[in-house]
Write a protein that holds these residues in place. Structure first.
Motif, PDB file in Angstrom:
ATOM      1  N   ASN A   7       0.702  -1.319   0.055  1.00 39.70           N
ATOM      2  CA  ASN A   7      -0.148  -0.087  -0.035  1.00 39.70           C
ATOM      3  C   ASN A   7       0.781   1.108  -0.010  1.00 39.70           C
ATOM      4  O   ASN A   7       1.810   1.238   0.716  1.00 39.70           O
ATOM      5  N   VAL A   8       0.512   2.269  -1.008  1.00 33.22           N
ATOM      6  CA  VAL A   8       1.139   3.634  -0.660  1.00 33.22           C
ATOM      7  C   VAL A   8       0.226   4.603  -0.672  1.00 33.22           C
ATOM      8  O   VAL A   8      -1.230   4.411  -0.829  1.00 33.22           O
ATOM      9  N   SER A   9       0.620   5.769  -0.347  1.00 28.09           N
ATOM     10  CA  SER A   9      -0.205   7.042  -0.089  1.00 28.09           C
ATOM     11  C   SER A   9       0.472   7.992  -1.033  1.00 28.09           C
ATOM     12  O   SER A   9       1.878   8.386  -0.901  1.00 28.09           O
ATOM     13  N   SER A  31       9.295   7.178  -4.877  1.00 28.69           N
ATOM     14  CA  SER A  31       9.035   7.860  -6.294  1.00 28.69           C
ATOM     15  C   SER A  31       8.473   6.772  -7.038  1.00 28.69           C
ATOM     16  O   SER A  31       9.142   5.774  -7.214  1.00 28.69           O
ATOM     17  N   VAL A  32       7.519   6.899  -7.962  1.00 30.79           N
ATOM     18  CA  VAL A  32       7.184   5.774  -8.918  1.00 30.79           C
ATOM     19  C   VAL A  32       7.452   6.452 -10.270  1.00 30.79           C
ATOM     20  O   VAL A  32       6.804   7.529 -10.731  1.00 30.79           O
ATOM     21  N   TYR A  33       8.252   5.873 -10.964  1.00 30.02           N
ATOM     22  CA  TYR A  33       8.833   6.369 -12.269  1.00 30.02           C
ATOM     23  C   TYR A  33       7.916   5.616 -13.364  1.00 30.02           C
ATOM     24  O   TYR A  33       8.114   4.212 -13.496  1.00 30.02           O
ATOM     25  N   GLY A  34       7.289   6.275 -14.333  1.00 26.54           N
ATOM     26  CA  GLY A  34       6.801   5.555 -15.497  1.00 26.54           C
ATOM     27  C   GLY A  34       7.371   6.128 -16.656  1.00 26.54           C
ATOM     28  O   GLY A  34       8.334   6.774 -16.648  1.00 26.54           O
ATOM     29  N   LYS A  35       6.644   6.135 -17.706  1.00 24.27           N
ATOM     30  CA  LYS A  35       7.365   6.624 -19.190  1.00 24.27           C
ATOM     31  C   LYS A  35       6.927   8.086 -19.301  1.00 24.27           C
ATOM     32  O   LYS A  35       6.132   8.474 -19.308  1.00 24.27           O
ATOM     33  N   GLY A  36       8.054   8.724 -19.069  1.00 22.94           N
ATOM     34  CA  GLY A  36       8.009  10.000 -19.070  1.00 22.94           C
ATOM     35  C   GLY A  36       7.497  11.026 -17.720  1.00 22.94           C
ATOM     36  O   GLY A  36       7.193  12.278 -18.084  1.00 22.94           O
ATOM     37  N   ASN A  37       7.078  10.192 -16.940  1.00 22.55           N
ATOM     38  CA  ASN A  37       6.497  11.078 -15.808  1.00 22.55           C
ATOM     39  C   ASN A  37       6.777  10.414 -14.309  1.00 22.55           C
ATOM     40  O   ASN A  37       7.598   9.274 -14.465  1.00 22.55           O
ATOM     41  N   VAL A  62       6.310  -5.878  -7.591  1.00 22.25           N
ATOM     42  CA  VAL A  62       5.417  -5.189  -6.559  1.00 22.25           C
ATOM     43  C   VAL A  62       4.190  -4.541  -7.040  1.00 22.25           C
ATOM     44  O   VAL A  62       4.559  -3.380  -7.755  1.00 22.25           O
ATOM     45  N   GLU A  63       3.106  -5.095  -6.595  1.00 21.16           N
ATOM     46  CA  GLU A  63       1.797  -4.021  -7.011  1.00 21.16           C
ATOM     47  C   GLU A  63       1.507  -3.088  -6.076  1.00 21.16           C
ATOM     48  O   GLU A  63       1.073  -3.445  -4.779  1.00 21.16           O
ATOM     49  N   LEU A  64       1.813  -1.860  -6.279  1.00 17.82           N
ATOM     50  CA  LEU A  64       1.354  -0.679  -5.634  1.00 17.82           C
ATOM     51  C   LEU A  64      -0.041  -0.230  -5.615  1.00 17.82           C
ATOM     52  O   LEU A  64      -0.695  -0.186  -6.661  1.00 17.82           O
ATOM     53  N   THR A  65      -1.024  -0.150  -4.346  1.00 14.35           N
ATOM     54  CA  THR A  65      -2.253   0.188  -4.631  1.00 14.35           C
ATOM     55  C   THR A  65      -2.130   1.549  -3.412  1.00 14.35           C
ATOM     56  O   THR A  65      -1.945   1.540  -2.291  1.00 14.35           O
ATOM     57  N   ASP A  66      -2.931   2.543  -4.087  1.00 16.46           N
ATOM     58  CA  ASP A  66      -2.961   3.835  -3.505  1.00 16.46           C
ATOM     59  C   ASP A  66      -4.319   3.940  -2.506  1.00 16.46           C
ATOM     60  O   ASP A  66      -5.034   3.111  -2.665  1.00 16.46           O
ATOM     61  N   GLU A  67      -4.470   5.202  -2.014  1.00 18.56           N
ATOM     62  CA  GLU A  67      -5.631   5.372  -1.261  1.00 18.56           C
ATOM     63  C   GLU A  67      -6.965   5.499  -2.001  1.00 18.56           C
ATOM     64  O   GLU A  67      -8.119   5.281  -1.235  1.00 18.56           O
ATOM     65  N   ARG A  68      -6.813   5.589  -3.173  1.00 15.26           N
ATOM     66  CA  ARG A  68      -7.986   5.513  -4.151  1.00 15.26           C
ATOM     67  C   ARG A  68      -8.356   4.244  -4.651  1.00 15.26           C
ATOM     68  O   ARG A  68      -9.693   4.173  -5.509  1.00 15.26           O
ATOM     69  N   GLY A  69      -7.577   3.337  -4.227  1.00 19.32           N
ATOM     70  CA  GLY A  69      -7.620   1.952  -4.895  1.00 19.32           C
ATOM     71  C   GLY A  69      -7.012   1.554  -6.272  1.00 19.32           C
ATOM     72  O   GLY A  69      -7.054   0.608  -6.910  1.00 19.32           O
ATOM     73  N   ASP A  70      -6.413   2.547  -6.759  1.00 20.38           N
ATOM     74  CA  ASP A  70      -5.448   2.542  -8.238  1.00 20.38           C
ATOM     75  C   ASP A  70      -4.360   1.687  -7.937  1.00 20.38           C
ATOM     76  O   ASP A  70      -3.742   1.909  -6.730  1.00 20.38           O
TER      77      ASP A  70
END
Length: 215
Positions: A7-9, A31-37, A62-70
Motif C-alpha cells: 500500500n502507498v499514499s 517515487s514511482v517512475y513511468g514513461k516520461g513521468n 510489487v503491485e502498489l495500491t494507493d488510497e483511491r484503490g488505483d
C-alpha cells in the motif's frame, strides 16, 4: 515469478521539512517512475521492511495500491539507505506494463558449487564476477534469479553470458563474451571468492527535485 503487494499514499509536499515529518511518522518517501513521468508517494517503513525481507534479494514485481484503490505494477529500482543509521531514506519504483517488455537486473545464484570439478580436483577457487545480470522480458516472465550450474566447471575455465541457460521469454543484455563466474587455479584453497558488488547508483530522473533535500 512471484508478485507482492504494498500500500502507498500520495504525497504533495516535498522538501526537507515535510520529508522529515514523514519519516518521523514511520513512513518512507518514494517515487514511482513511468514513461516520461514521476509520482511522489510514501510507504509504511514497517510494511516495506517486511516486504523486503520476504523478497530476500530476488527479482520481484510489487503491485502498489494507493488510497483511491488505483494500482500500479512496479519493480523496486533503488533503495537509498542512510549512510550511518540503519534506515531507508528513499525508494525508487519503476512502473512496468503487463504484456510489455522491460529491462531488469536479476541476481546470479550458483548451483553445484560444492561439487565443482575445478575446486575439488584442481584445487581452484570460484570467483563470481557478475553478481547481477541485465535482462529484458515481460512481467510474467521475470525470473527470481539466474541459476548458473558450475558443477562441471574445471580449473582455468569460466562461464560466459553466451553459455547461460536459455529461459523462455528472457533476453540477456550483457556482452556474450563477458565472464559470469570463473574457476581460477594457483590461488590456494577451495573456496568461493566474490568480487565486491558495485553499490547501486541512484538514477537521475526528471520530475523529482527532492533528492538533495532528503539527504
Amino acid at each position: 515469478m512471484q508478485q507482492y503487494k504494498l500500500n502507498v499514499s500520495s504525497r504533495e509536499q516535498t522538501g526537507r521539512g515535510p520529508v522529515r515529518r514523514l519519516r518521523n511518522s514511520g513512513r518512507i518517501p518514494a517515487s514511482v517512475y513511468g514513461k516520461g513521468n514521476a509520482r511522489s508517494v510514501s510507504v509504511s517503513a514497517v510494511e516495506f521492511r517486511d516486504l523486503n525481507r520476504e523478497i530476500g534479494g530476488e527479482a520481484a514485481l510489487v503491485e502498489l495500491t494507493d488510497e483511491r484503490g488505483d494500482s500500479m505494477l512496479t519493480l523496486v529500482k533503488n533503495v537509498d539507505y542512510h549512510s550511518i543509521k540503519n534506515e531507508i531514506n528513499h525508494i525508487d519504483f519503476h512502473e512496468v506494463k503487463r504484456g510489455e517488455s522491460f529491462v531488469a537486473r536479476v541476481p546470479v545464484h550458483l548451483a553445484g558449487d560444492a561439487d565443482c570439478v575445478g575446486v575439488k580436483i584442481d584445487g581452484g577457487m570460484l570467483e563470481i564476477l557478475l553478481h547481477e545480470l541485465e535482462i529484458r522480458c515481460r512481467p510474467s516472465k521475470l525470473p527470481e534469479c539466474i541459476e548458473v550450474n558450475v558443477a562441471e566447471l574445471a580449473g582455468g575455465s569460466a562461464v560466459h553470458i553466451s553459455e547461460l541457460p536459455e529461459i523462455e521469454g528472457v533476453e540477456y543484455l550483457g556482452k556474450p563474451e563477458d565472464v559470469v563466474v570463473s574457476c581460477n587455479v594457483g590461488k590456494g584453497g577451495a573456496e568461493v571468492e566474490e568480487t565486491p558488488a558495485a553499490a547501486p547508483e541512484a538514477e537521475s530522473e526528471s520530475g523529482e527535485a527532492e533528492a538533495p533535500a532528503e539527504e
